[in-house]
Design a protein around this motif. Structure first.
Motif, PDB file in Angstrom:
ATOM      1  N   ASP A 238      62.697 -27.807 -25.233  1.00  0.00           N
ATOM      2  CA  ASP A 238      62.582 -26.510 -24.577  1.00  0.00           C
ATOM      3  C   ASP A 238      62.098 -25.484 -25.592  1.00  0.00           C
ATOM      4  OD1 ASP A 238      64.820 -24.697 -25.649  1.00  0.00           O
ATOM      5  OD2 ASP A 238      65.943 -26.497 -25.108  1.00  0.00           O
ATOM      6  N   PRO A 239      61.598 -24.317 -25.126  1.00  0.00           N
ATOM      7  CA  PRO A 239      60.980 -23.331 -26.018  1.00  0.00           C
ATOM      8  C   PRO A 239      61.937 -22.271 -26.544  1.00  0.00           C
ATOM      9  CG  PRO A 239      60.542 -22.702 -23.768  1.00  0.00           C
ATOM     10  CD  PRO A 239      61.379 -23.966 -23.701  1.00  0.00           C
ATOM     11  N   ASN A 240      63.229 -22.455 -26.359  1.00  0.00           N
ATOM     12  CA  ASN A 240      64.215 -21.454 -26.779  1.00  0.00           C
ATOM     13  C   ASN A 240      64.900 -21.933 -28.050  1.00  0.00           C
ATOM     14  OD1 ASN A 240      63.735 -19.943 -24.303  1.00  0.00           O
ATOM     15  ND2 ASN A 240      64.863 -21.577 -23.289  1.00  0.00           N
ATOM     16  N   PHE A 241      64.621 -21.261 -29.149  1.00  0.00           N
ATOM     17  CA  PHE A 241      65.015 -21.745 -30.467  1.00  0.00           C
ATOM     18  C   PHE A 241      66.115 -20.900 -31.092  1.00  0.00           C
ATOM     19  CE2 PHE A 241      60.650 -23.148 -29.873  1.00  0.00           C
ATOM     20  CZ  PHE A 241      60.739 -24.496 -30.230  1.00  0.00           C
ATOM     21  N   SER A 242      67.076 -21.578 -31.703  1.00  0.00           N
ATOM     22  CA  SER A 242      68.052 -20.919 -32.560  1.00  0.00           C
ATOM     23  C   SER A 242      67.509 -20.961 -33.984  1.00  0.00           C
ATOM     24  CB  SER A 242      69.404 -21.627 -32.470  1.00  0.00           C
ATOM     25  OG  SER A 242      69.269 -23.010 -32.738  1.00  0.00           O
ATOM     26  N   VAL A 243      67.616 -19.812 -34.693  1.00  0.00           N
ATOM     27  CA  VAL A 243      66.996 -19.673 -36.014  1.00  0.00           C
ATOM     28  C   VAL A 243      68.020 -19.159 -37.017  1.00  0.00           C
ATOM     29  CG1 VAL A 243      65.128 -18.603 -37.343  1.00  0.00           C
ATOM     30  CG2 VAL A 243      64.783 -19.141 -34.920  1.00  0.00           C
ATOM     31  N   TYR A 244      68.024 -19.787 -38.174  1.00  0.00           N
ATOM     32  CA  TYR A 244      68.834 -19.314 -39.296  1.00  0.00           C
ATOM     33  C   TYR A 244      67.902 -18.953 -40.437  1.00  0.00           C
ATOM     34  CZ  TYR A 244      72.100 -19.327 -43.224  1.00  0.00           C
ATOM     35  OH  TYR A 244      72.826 -18.983 -44.332  1.00  0.00           O
ATOM     36  N   TYR A 266      55.492 -12.745 -33.927  1.00  0.00           N
ATOM     37  CA  TYR A 266      54.112 -13.129 -33.614  1.00  0.00           C
ATOM     38  C   TYR A 266      54.099 -14.248 -32.569  1.00  0.00           C
ATOM     39  CZ  TYR A 266      49.414 -15.057 -34.468  1.00  0.00           C
ATOM     40  OH  TYR A 266      48.123 -15.533 -34.335  1.00  0.00           O
ATOM     41  N   TYR A 267      54.946 -15.246 -32.741  1.00  0.00           N
ATOM     42  CA  TYR A 267      54.996 -16.350 -31.777  1.00  0.00           C
ATOM     43  C   TYR A 267      55.765 -15.961 -30.522  1.00  0.00           C
ATOM     44  CZ  TYR A 267      52.940 -19.315 -35.312  1.00  0.00           C
ATOM     45  OH  TYR A 267      52.081 -19.848 -36.235  1.00  0.00           O
ATOM     46  N   GLY A 268      56.779 -15.134 -30.668  1.00  0.00           N
ATOM     47  CA  GLY A 268      57.526 -14.689 -29.502  1.00  0.00           C
ATOM     48  C   GLY A 268      56.684 -13.860 -28.550  1.00  0.00           C
ATOM     49  N   ILE A 278      57.988 -18.763 -25.769  1.00  0.00           N
ATOM     50  CA  ILE A 278      58.892 -19.071 -26.876  1.00  0.00           C
ATOM     51  C   ILE A 278      59.840 -17.909 -27.125  1.00  0.00           C
ATOM     52  CG2 ILE A 278      58.996 -19.482 -29.372  1.00  0.00           C
ATOM     53  CD1 ILE A 278      56.327 -20.962 -29.087  1.00  0.00           C
ATOM     54  N   THR A 279      61.117 -18.236 -27.348  1.00  0.00           N
ATOM     55  CA  THR A 279      62.104 -17.225 -27.729  1.00  0.00           C
ATOM     56  C   THR A 279      62.854 -17.705 -28.969  1.00  0.00           C
ATOM     57  OG1 THR A 279      63.895 -18.138 -26.364  1.00  0.00           O
ATOM     58  CG2 THR A 279      62.425 -16.535 -25.327  1.00  0.00           C
ATOM     59  N   PHE A 280      63.338 -16.733 -29.759  1.00  0.00           N
ATOM     60  CA  PHE A 280      64.109 -17.032 -30.962  1.00  0.00           C
ATOM     61  C   PHE A 280      65.411 -16.248 -30.929  1.00  0.00           C
ATOM     62  CE2 PHE A 280      59.600 -17.391 -32.193  1.00  0.00           C
ATOM     63  CZ  PHE A 280      59.570 -18.696 -32.650  1.00  0.00           C
ATOM     64  N   THR A 281      66.499 -16.930 -31.212  1.00  0.00           N
ATOM     65  CA  THR A 281      67.813 -16.298 -31.296  1.00  0.00           C
ATOM     66  C   THR A 281      68.401 -16.595 -32.667  1.00  0.00           C
ATOM     67  OG1 THR A 281      68.170 -16.604 -28.921  1.00  0.00           O
ATOM     68  CG2 THR A 281      70.112 -16.150 -30.296  1.00  0.00           C
ATOM     69  N   THR A 282      68.750 -15.543 -33.413  1.00  0.00           N
ATOM     70  CA  THR A 282      69.294 -15.715 -34.748  1.00  0.00           C
ATOM     71  C   THR A 282      70.740 -16.184 -34.672  1.00  0.00           C
ATOM     72  OG1 THR A 282      67.859 -13.965 -35.593  1.00  0.00           O
ATOM     73  CG2 THR A 282      69.748 -14.580 -36.955  1.00  0.00           C
ATOM     74  N   ALA A 287      73.777 -25.017 -39.734  1.00  0.00           N
ATOM     75  CA  ALA A 287      74.237 -26.116 -38.888  1.00  0.00           C
ATOM     76  C   ALA A 287      73.995 -25.838 -37.411  1.00  0.00           C
ATOM     77  CB  ALA A 287      75.717 -26.383 -39.140  1.00  0.00           C
ATOM     78  N   GLU A 288      73.977 -24.562 -37.024  1.00  0.00           N
ATOM     79  CA  GLU A 288      73.771 -24.198 -35.622  1.00  0.00           C
ATOM     80  C   GLU A 288      72.296 -24.129 -35.240  1.00  0.00           C
ATOM     81  OE1 GLU A 288      76.280 -20.735 -34.266  1.00  0.00           O
ATOM     82  OE2 GLU A 288      76.509 -20.511 -36.442  1.00  0.00           O
ATOM     83  N   ALA A 289      71.413 -24.129 -36.237  1.00  0.00           N
ATOM     84  CA  ALA A 289      70.021 -23.752 -36.003  1.00  0.00           C
ATOM     85  C   ALA A 289      69.105 -24.943 -35.771  1.00  0.00           C
ATOM     86  CB  ALA A 289      69.510 -22.942 -37.188  1.00  0.00           C
ATOM     87  N   GLU A 290      68.127 -24.733 -34.900  1.00  0.00           N
ATOM     88  CA  GLU A 290      67.033 -25.681 -34.748  1.00  0.00           C
ATOM     89  C   GLU A 290      65.931 -25.403 -35.764  1.00  0.00           C
ATOM     90  OE1 GLU A 290      66.866 -26.444 -30.007  1.00  0.00           O
ATOM     91  OE2 GLU A 290      66.927 -24.356 -30.683  1.00  0.00           O
ATOM     92  N   ILE A 291      65.769 -24.147 -36.115  1.00  0.00           N
ATOM     93  CA  ILE A 291      64.785 -23.762 -37.133  1.00  0.00           C
ATOM     94  C   ILE A 291      65.520 -23.065 -38.273  1.00  0.00           C
ATOM     95  CG2 ILE A 291      62.760 -22.342 -37.647  1.00  0.00           C
ATOM     96  CD1 ILE A 291      61.918 -22.652 -34.731  1.00  0.00           C
ATOM     97  N   VAL A 292      65.308 -23.553 -39.487  1.00  0.00           N
ATOM     98  CA  VAL A 292      65.895 -22.951 -40.683  1.00  0.00           C
ATOM     99  C   VAL A 292      64.758 -22.491 -41.585  1.00  0.00           C
ATOM    100  CG1 VAL A 292      67.282 -23.343 -42.756  1.00  0.00           C
ATOM    101  CG2 VAL A 292      67.968 -24.366 -40.571  1.00  0.00           C
TER     102      VAL A 292
END
Length: 378
Positions: A238-244, A266-268, A278-282, A287-292
């Motif tokens: 899915d396009p909803n990403f958790s980010v650290y 830019y991507y959001g 695409i969405t990003f949630t900090t 350990a919680e993140a899909e993108i670090v």
């Protein structure tokens, strides 16, 4: 009037690729997935630095091995069946019909014959009596109907099963035709293994019995072939990403964080040629993140590299290549603050499916030293 009694054995599916335990007489047991990396994930491997100016290290999917439970070549445990145990099906061949209610066009007959041939060869050794089968897909009066289904009906409390069969230990339990359910969507080898497992239950074998590479609840199932991540336009579920974001080691942490946010924004906002939703949630921990995104003191990127990306993903079809990504780690090495956004954006494009530079948005194609430090996101 005779009473029919039966106990049900079930094989569960977890994370698409693993058989779970049995319910009913032997209880539910733990699950194994592909054993090469934690949680069935496969990782990518870094190659040599590319591009001029600041060097970036390109990551490409690596070959990942797997160990599907106990292999066929592994010696089987000592048989547990009593010798000369009575065959509950009688002395004649067990007639097996095949029914497909899933609507697939696959030919199941060779896989069923492979499974019945196994028990004809090994039945006396492991079940305690000789077994013969006649596989007649359209039989009108069979002993067993093997029914291939999209979803196995709820089986003694199991919500997601790969197969379900009655555990038959006595001929008084049999009410012909007995139905054995097998879930579709697996590779040929995995399908044959599920059929072998379920037919073992119809011969009175439980998950505690030999041969364990067939009857144990711990094994690995692979799906039918799927497109690899590098073949997909969008290689995530899915396009909803958790980010650290961890830029504490940057020379200017506040400035570096703002740069990372520019790349995410830019991507959001819908970068050209990339997914538009695409969405990003900090989040507060890696350990919680899909993108670090992390500034690092010790480079994992190779000599002279200013940044690198590493993806982690699932290999459900067991072909040694990742099919979908589950994590992206971007490492930033001793960068000028005003170059952080570009390097972050470059690896975000890679992780979002633009592996080749020609597929990335234009700011990431052959960018000069100055262009990497410009406000390219405006």
């Amino acid at each position: 009037m005779a009473m029919r009694t039966s106990r049900t054995a079930v094989v569960g599916l977890v994370l698409v690729v693993a058989l779970a335990g049995c319910v009913g007489p032997v209880g539910e047991l733990p699950v194994d997935g592909p054993s090469t990396t934690t949680g069935g994930d496969a990782t990518t491997a870094s190659t040599a630095p590319t591009t001029g100016g600041d060097a970036t290290t390109r990551s490409t999917p690596s070959t990942v091995g797997s160990s599907p439970g106990t292999s066929e070549g592994t010696p089987s445990p000592t048989p547990t069946a009593a010798p000369d145990r009575e065959n509950p099906w009688g002395s004649g061949p067990i007639v097996v019909a095949i029914r497909d209610t899933s609507g697939t066009a696959r030919n199941w007959t060779p896989l069923v014959r492979e499974a019945t041939a196994y028990w004809e060869a090994e039945g006396e050794r492991f079940a305690g009596f000789p077994v013969t089968y006649t596989v007649r897909p359209d039989a009108t009066d069979p002993d067993i109907v093997l029914e291939f289904v999209d979803t196995v009906p709820r089986c003694e409390g199991a919500d997601d099963a790969a197969g379900c069969a009655p555990l038959i230990e006595d001929r008084r339990q049999i009410d012909r035709p007995e139905t054995v359910f097998v879930r579709t969507g697996f590779s040929d080898n995995s399908t044959a293994r599920v059929v072998e497992h379920e037919l073992g239950h119809t011969l009175g074998l439980t998950h505690d019995d030999a041969p364990q590479f067939v009857m144990a609840s711990r094994t690995v199932l692979y799906t039918e072939p799927q497109p690899d991540a590098t073949e997909r336009a969008f290689p995530w579920d899915d396009p909803n990403f958790s980010v650290y974001v961890d830029v504490a080691n940057a020379s200017d942490p506040d400035g570096a964080r703002r740069q990372v946010e520019h790349a995410l924004d830019y991507y959001g906002a819908g970068a050209p040629g990339m997914a538009s939703n695409i969405t990003f949630t900090t989040v507060e921990s890696a350990a919680e993140a899909e993108i670090v995104v992390q500034s690092v003191e010790t480079s994992p990127c190779g000599e002279d590299a200013a940044s690198c990306g590493r993806t982690v993903g699932q290999d459900p079809d067991g072909d040694g290549a990742v099919e979908t990504y589950s994590r992206l780690r971007i490492s930033l090495v001793d960068l000028d603050t005003d170059a952080v956004a570009w390097h972050t954006g470059y690896w975000l494009a890679y992780g979002l499916g633009a592996e080749d530079d020609s597929e990335k948005p234009s700011p990431f194609r052959n960018a000069s030293y100055e262009e990497r430090r410009s406000e390219w996101w405006t």
